[in-house]
Structure formats: structure tokens, C-alpha cells
Scaffold this motif. Structure first.
Motif, PDB file in Angstrom:
ATOM      1  N   PHE A 338      37.622 -12.947  28.790  1.00  0.00           N
ATOM      2  CA  PHE A 338      36.324 -12.714  29.414  1.00  0.00           C
ATOM      3  C   PHE A 338      36.233 -11.287  29.967  1.00  0.00           C
ATOM      4  O   PHE A 338      35.255 -10.573  29.727  1.00  0.00           O
ATOM      5  N   VAL A 339      37.280 -10.877  30.689  1.00  0.00           N
ATOM      6  CA  VAL A 339      37.295  -9.510  31.226  1.00  0.00           C
ATOM      7  C   VAL A 339      37.189  -8.510  30.074  1.00  0.00           C
ATOM      8  O   VAL A 339      36.431  -7.532  30.137  1.00  0.00           O
ATOM      9  N   VAL A 342      33.620  -8.393  28.698  1.00  0.00           N
ATOM     10  CA  VAL A 342      32.711  -7.675  29.605  1.00  0.00           C
ATOM     11  C   VAL A 342      32.912  -6.167  29.466  1.00  0.00           C
ATOM     12  O   VAL A 342      31.963  -5.387  29.451  1.00  0.00           O
ATOM     13  N   HIS A 343      34.181  -5.753  29.331  1.00  0.00           N
ATOM     14  CA  HIS A 343      34.461  -4.314  29.269  1.00  0.00           C
ATOM     15  C   HIS A 343      34.150  -3.710  27.903  1.00  0.00           C
ATOM     16  O   HIS A 343      33.541  -2.668  27.800  1.00  0.00           O
TER      17      HIS A 343
ATOM     18  N   ALA B  89      41.160  -0.866  37.820  1.00  0.00           N
ATOM     19  CA  ALA B  89      41.260  -1.233  36.400  1.00  0.00           C
ATOM     20  C   ALA B  89      40.083  -2.074  35.925  1.00  0.00           C
ATOM     21  O   ALA B  89      39.668  -1.956  34.770  1.00  0.00           O
ATOM     22  N   VAL B  90      39.553  -2.931  36.781  1.00  0.00           N
ATOM     23  CA  VAL B  90      38.542  -3.882  36.308  1.00  0.00           C
ATOM     24  C   VAL B  90      37.144  -3.525  36.799  1.00  0.00           C
ATOM     25  O   VAL B  90      36.176  -3.551  36.041  1.00  0.00           O
ATOM     26  N   VAL B  91      37.030  -3.175  38.072  1.00  0.00           N
ATOM     27  CA  VAL B  91      35.697  -3.003  38.653  1.00  0.00           C
ATOM     28  C   VAL B  91      35.144  -1.605  38.406  1.00  0.00           C
ATOM     29  O   VAL B  91      33.985  -1.429  38.051  1.00  0.00           O
ATOM     30  N   PRO B  93      35.538   0.745  36.017  1.00  0.00           N
ATOM     31  CA  PRO B  93      34.957   1.134  34.721  1.00  0.00           C
ATOM     32  C   PRO B  93      33.527   0.615  34.525  1.00  0.00           C
ATOM     33  O   PRO B  93      32.824   1.097  33.644  1.00  0.00           O
ATOM     34  N   LEU B  94      33.118  -0.355  35.332  1.00  0.00           N
ATOM     35  CA  LEU B  94      31.764  -0.908  35.196  1.00  0.00           C
ATOM     36  C   LEU B  94      30.875  -0.411  36.333  1.00  0.00           C
ATOM     37  O   LEU B  94      29.956  -1.111  36.766  1.00  0.00           O
ATOM     38  N   ALA B 104      33.260  -9.597  35.564  1.00  0.00           N
ATOM     39  CA  ALA B 104      34.663  -9.247  35.335  1.00  0.00           C
ATOM     40  C   ALA B 104      35.552  -9.864  36.411  1.00  0.00           C
ATOM     41  O   ALA B 104      36.652 -10.349  36.105  1.00  0.00           O
TER      42      ALA B 104
END
Lengths: 364, 295
Positions: A338-339, A342-343, B89-91, B93-94, B104
Motif C-alpha cells: 500500500f505504501v 501511494v508513493h 521516508a514515508v511522509v 516524499p508526499l 501512506a
């Protein structure tokens, strides 16, 4: 919402007459797919890797029916997320309400199945109306949290087993003797499969009709910019509530189909994880597109089943611990997937063809 | 009387736990418009980190005395580090897509508990704690477990520290201004992204501390603990008014107390429902929560 319409024919296809014919034929592909899906139970075609047995065998039909059911459920859920811009985390509640309420009316009141089904559907819709009217008083992410809180309350209620109605953690099996005989038993899996298919067609039809209606235009406006809709003199609240109740009713029908398909109501369908998996389906397939949520729902459900098999298989058990531990957890794989979606894949699978085409043209 | 005292202290302890999660959640939401679904996972990481260290895996750490303090410190540090990694790493980039940032974190919130149960099993593990904290003390005729006091003390320390940080430091000023109006702060040439990482670190630190102390409170750790606490933390954040730390503190106390009293005086489990009913009633009267912050 360009992708909500039929994909535009390739530029070359417009010029020549045979090309135009082909484009006209291509427009009918959903009907062809539907025809294939309708006759699938008669097929003995083996699909190694995809399914365990031939397509027409009860086990495969059960999995296919579950896939179609969740494809439909995700499509209904996207009425909120992709069409109106409402991120609800409580959709599982209305699904579970349809299933549990119908089951209760059968078990406790001994009503005939058709009556119980209608009452269960009414209950789910009424619940969506009441809770939706409260949660829509908050906007944005606050709405998400409130819907989650309501769904959690429902989940707790179900697992506490009040009055012995819900069966607690065990769930409750549907009474086979009160169901029509053509819906019970492994010999009738094909009938259940057709019901799931009918639910999918119904949901796709309702969603398509609703988003093309004047109300659907307002939903789109609310999704783009709610303030602007207000300035135009429309009250977003009523429109959002309409979307919420319609999606809730569709979910309640889904719960009904799930009750028939699995032969009972399970508390797993009330958990927040269940709603989150709906969210994963919609985003995986492509939110706000016509086919995306359906494709996402089907793929997710299939992957979920197959990943479960993979996790229990001998090949995984022999791997070193670093690989084996994550691979043995389907939820871990789905979360990471899922991650990644989204990316790396904004717009989901539905946008993938146009993105690929765009890349190719850039390279030229 | 003793029952009421015990219920009050238990409710306050639970409220303290809610506050530790909700404060970071509220700040992250207020600043970034991101509802961090992985916040419960940060709590679980803190809880498992502490449990792992206190079970004798970390040299010097153990279930008693200073060894336990070191274990809590270790668990909190691991949770903070996880929060920073999550943000970077996850938040990050968005950055321009708040909706996708939320999605995410949903993925991370699914993956981390699954990973934890893959490594240490899905059953609850007994949480080791110092003997000094496992006893009770007399208060107005009630035998109150000491760990309630520890939780309340930790929550008060975090609240005071957060208020000092937000009110007295330059970084705190940037965060506060960002919560009020992110576009304005960006327009002034201040890099809000550094503030994002900072707020994630602070939130992760508080949540991980909550995990470590939650282990004491419940006497065990399990992979699902963080997620179930997270939902009540959401209720706290909405009730308190989003982005407000003080509102979160007040709401956490109210919700902890309501839950405990309703659980005792009505059927067990109704406390959880009472909290949601309370939330619904509040929203009907004041859609913006206690402090009137915008939702």
C-alpha cells in the motif's frame, strides 16, 4: 474526472473506418467481460497459479464470488472517497450492519429470508442516516476520526455479544433451514457466485447513475472545492449526507451478500482493519475512476487469499528468518504494498496505462 | 468512597496514556494536516523496545531500578527514531499531497503491528517492571496501584515540557505559527519541513513513552495495543479541538474518567461506547471541539 468516462480511442483509430469500427467494438468490452463472468461456473478451465482448481469448481467459485463482492464493496466505498472526497473510516459498520441485522431477523424473529433481508437493508441504511448526519457535522479529517469512532463502537458492541445476539468473537452462523434451499450448500455455490456478480453489476450501475446525476455533479464540486459549492448557494451537508447514505445502503447490501456467501456474520467485518483494507483496495485500483476500485477490490481479495497460502507454504518456512518473518505476515506485505502504491503509483492501477503511454511519448 | 478514588486514579492513568498519544497526534495534525495512522505503531515500537531491553537483552537494562529507567529510555529512543524515519521516508516524499500522506501512514500502521506479531508472536507478553512500581499505596482508604501515579506524572511532565517548548523556544514558535497558518510561515521563508520532522520526533517520543508506560499499566504488551489505544486518542484529539495540546490534555482526562466510571457502574465494555456517545453529543453541540479549533 476524465478517467471516469470510457478511455478515449487511440488517435490513429479515429481516422480510418476500420479503426472506428474497432473503437466501437472496444466500447462493448465490459459486456463481453460480463458475459464471460456469467458463464464462468460452467467452465472447467484450469488456471494454475491463479486458482487452486478449475474455474467451475466450488472452491474457485467461492474465491471468485468473494473477489466480486469486494470489488463491488470498494466501488460503493469510492462513492465517498473518490467522488465526494469524504474519507470515511467507518464503512465496515454498514457492511456489518447489513449482515448482522439480517441474521438477527432470521435467527431471533424467525422471519422469512426475503423479509429479513429487506429489514436488514433498512436497518443498515437508517444507521448510515443517523450516524452520517452526526459525523458530517465535522469536516475534513475530523469526519474520518468520528466515523472511525462510531465504527469502533459498533465493533466493541458486536464483540461484547449483548444479549447473546451477535455471538461475540465467534460470530453467528446463518440458519440454513430458514434460507431458500437454492442458496445453501456447496452444490449451490454457482448461485451465490451469480448473486455476488449481480451485486457488482448493481453497484457499478448505481454509482455510474448517481455520479452522472445532478447530485453527482455537486459531489464532484464538493470534492474539488467545498467552499465554492457553498458560495454557489448550495448546502454541501445534504449532498454529502446523500452520498453517505447511498454508500451505506450499498454496503448493507454487500453485507447481505457476504452473509449468504460465508454462511454467517463474523466480527472481523466490523473491525477498523476491515475498513482500512477497503481503503487499500480503492487506492490500489485508483480512486475516483469507474473501474479502478473494482479492479483494486478484486486484486486485493485475490492477493489476500493467495498471500495467506504463500505464508503457510513450505517454501516460506525454509527461508532464513529475515525473509521468513515478514513474508509470513500477509498484513505486513499488504501494508508495504500500500505504501509503495501511494508513493510510486499515484492514481492507482487505473492510471497506469495512461502514465505508461505518457512516458513512452515523452521518450519519443 | 474508596471505589471512587480508585476509579478516579485509574481513569486519570488511562487519560494520561491517551494524552501521551494524542498530544503528538494533535500537533502533527495541526501542523501538517496529516492524521498519523502510524502513531499507534510508534507506541507499539516503544512498548516492545522497552520490553525487549527490560527482559535483559540490553546490557545494563533490566526489570528493576535504574535498569528499568534505562529500558524505558531505550524504548522511547527507538520510538523517536522510528518516528523520524517515518517522516523522512514515508511522509516527506508526499509533501504536497496531504491525503496521500494519511494513506501512506495507514499502510505503515498495518505493516508494523503485523511485523511485531511476526517477530514476537501475536499473543500478549508479560511486561517486566520494577517492584517499586507494581505495588499499591493508600489514598483516602483506597489501595491505588503506584503505576497510575507514574503515568499521571509522566503526562504532566510531557504537558509542561511541550508548553514550555511551544511557548518559549524559537522552534516552538515556528511550530505554533505553522499550526495556525502554514502558508504564512512558508511565505516568511521559514522551512516548515524541519518543523515537520521535529514535530514527528516529539510526537513519536511521547507515543513511545506512552507505550513503555502503557506496558506498566496493562502489565503486558501485544501488537494490537497501539492500534486500539490510537482510536481513543483520535476521539481525544477531536474532542479537544484539533491542533491544541491543552485541549488534548483536558479531553484525555475527561475521556479517561468517563470510560472508567461507565465501565464500573454500567456493564463492562459500555465505557467504550459511552466515550463515543460523549463524542457524538459534543459534536452536536460544538462541532469544533472543546477549544473551538477548526476541524
Amino acid at each position: 474526472m476524465s478517467t471516469a468516462t470510457t478511455p478515449a480511442p487511440a488517435p490513429a483509430a479515429v481516422k480510418t473506418a476500420p479503426g472506428r469500427d474497432r473503437a466501437r467494438l472496444l466500447r462493448w468490452w465490459p459486456a463481453a467481460v460480463l458475459g464471460l463472468l456469467i458463464v464462468a461456473p460452467y467452465s472447467a478451465l484450469p488456471l494454475p497459479g491463479l486458482l487452486d482448481g478449475p474455474v467451475g469448481s466450488p472452491g474457485s467459485l467461492q474465491l471468485l464470488a468473494t473477489c466480486l463482492l469486494f470489488g463491488a464493496l470498494a466501488t460503493g466505498y469510492d462513492l465517498l472517497l473518490g467522488r465526494t472526497g469524504l474519507l470515511s473510516f467507518g464503512h465496515a459498520l454498514y457492511f456489518a450492519a447489513g449482515s448482522y441485522a439480517t441474521n438477527m431477523f432470521l435467527l431471533e424473529a424467525g422471519l422469512p429470508f426475503a423479509v429479513a433481508a429487506v429489514l436488514g437493508l433498512c436497518f443498515g441504511t437508517a444507521l448510515a442516516l443517523v450516524l452520517g448526519s452526526v459525523s458530517l457535522r465535522v469536516t475534513g479529517i475530523g469526519f474520518s476520526m468520528v466515523t472511525l469512532a462510531f465504527a469502533q463502537a459498533g465493533s466493541i458492541l458486536v464483540s461484547r455479544n449483548p444479549g447473546g445476539f451477535t455471538g461475540g468473537e465467534e460470530g453467528r452462523a446463518a440458519p440454513a433451514e430458514l434460507l431458500p434451499s437454492w442458496l445453501v450448500g456447496i452444490d449451490h455455490t454457482a448461485n451465490l457466485y451469480w448473486i455476488a456478480l449481480a451485486y457488482l453489476v448493481l453497484t457499478l450501475g448505481v454509482v455510474r447513475w448517481a455520479v452522472r446525476s445532478p447530485t453527482g455533479r455537486v459531489w464532484e464540486g464538493i470534492k474539488e472545492n467545498e467552499r465554492r459549492v457553498e458560495v454557489l448557494g448550495l448546502k454541501p451537508y445534504g449532498f454529502k449526507l446523500t452520498a453517505f447514505v447511498l454508500a451505506g445502503a450499498l454496503a448493507a447490501v454487500g453485507g447481505l451478500v457476504h452473509l449468504l456467501l460465508t454462511g454467517g456474520s463474523t466480527p472481523q467485518t466490523t473491525t477498523s482493519d476491515f475498513t482500512l483494507s477497503l481503503l487499500v483496495m480503492v487506492v490500489l485500483g485508483g480512486s475516483g475512476t469507474r473501474w479502478g476500485p473494482m479492479v483494486g477490490g478484486i486484486l486485493y481479495t485475490w492477493a489476500d487469499h493467495r498471500l495467506g497460502d504463500l505464508a503457510g507454504s513450505g517454501a516460506v518456512a525454509d527461508l532464513p528468518a529475515v525473509l521468513r518473518v515478514p513474508l509470513s505476515q500477509p498484513l505486513f506485505l499488504l501494508g508495504v504494498l500500500f505504501v509503495a502504491v501511494v508513493h510510486l503509483l499515484p492514481g492507482g492501477l487505473a492510471r497506469l496505462p495512461s502514465r505508461l503511454r505518457g512516458n513512452r511519448e515523452e521518450k519519443r | 468512597m474508596s471505589t471512587i478514588v480508585l476509579l478516579t486514579m485509574t481513569g486519570l492513568g488511562l487519560g494520561a496514556l491517551y494524552f501521551l498519544i494524542a498530544s503528538g497526534l494533535s500537533l502533527i495534525f495541526g501542523l501538517m494536516d496529516v492524521l498519523n495512522f502510524a502513531h499507534g505503531a510508534l507506541l507499539s515500537i516503544g512498548a516492545y523496545g522497552t520490553w525487549w531491553a527490560a527482559s535483559g537483552h540490553l546490557p545494563g537494562a533490566g526489570p528493576g531500578g535504574w535498569g528499568f529507567a534505562l529500558a524505558v529510555l531505550f524504548g522511547t529512543a527507538v520510538g523517536t527514531l522510528a518516528a523520524v524515519v517515518l517522516e523522512l521516508a514515508v511522509v516527506r516524499p508526499l509533501y504536497t499531497r496531504p491525503r496521500e500522506q494519511v494513506l501512506a501512514t495507514v499502510g505503515v500502521g498495518l505493516a508494523v503491528p503485523a511485523l511485531l506479531s511476526g517477530i514476537w508472536g501475536s499473543d500478549a507478553r508479560t511486561f517486566p517492571g520494577p517492584e517499586a512500581l507494581s505495588g499499591t499505596f493508600g489514598l483516602l482508604g483506597a489501595d491505588v496501584p503506584v503505576n497510575r501515579l507514574v503515568l499521571v506524572a509522566a503526562a504532566v511532565v510531557v504537558l509542561v515540557a511541550l508548553r514550555l517548548f511551544l511557548g518559549r523556544t524559537r522552534h516552538g514558535l515556528v511550530v505554533r505559527a505553522g499550526v495556525e497558518d502554514r502558508a504564512m510561515v512558508t511565505a516568511l521563508g521559514i522551512d516548515v519541513r524541519k518543523a515537520f520532522t521535529l514535530v514527528f520526533a516529539i510526537g513519536g517520543c511521547a507515543a513511545a513513552l506512552g507505550g513503555a508506560l502503557g506496558g506498566l499499566y496493562f502489565g503486558s504488551v501485544d501488537p494490537r495495543q497501539g492500534t486500539s489505544l490510537l482510536i481513543f486518542a483520535f476521539v481525544v484529539v477531536v474532542t479537544g479541538g484539533m491542533g491544541s495540546v491543552t485541549g488534548a490534555a483536558v479531553a484525555a482526562v475527561v475521556i479517561g474518567l468517563v470510560q472508567q466510571f461507565a465501565n464500573y457502574y454500567t456493564a463492562a465494555g459500555l465505557g467504550d461506547l459511552a466515550v463515543v456517545v460523549l463524542l457524538a453529543a459534543l459534536l452536536l453541540v460544538r462541532p469544533r471541539g472543546l477549544t473551538g479549533r477548526l476541524a
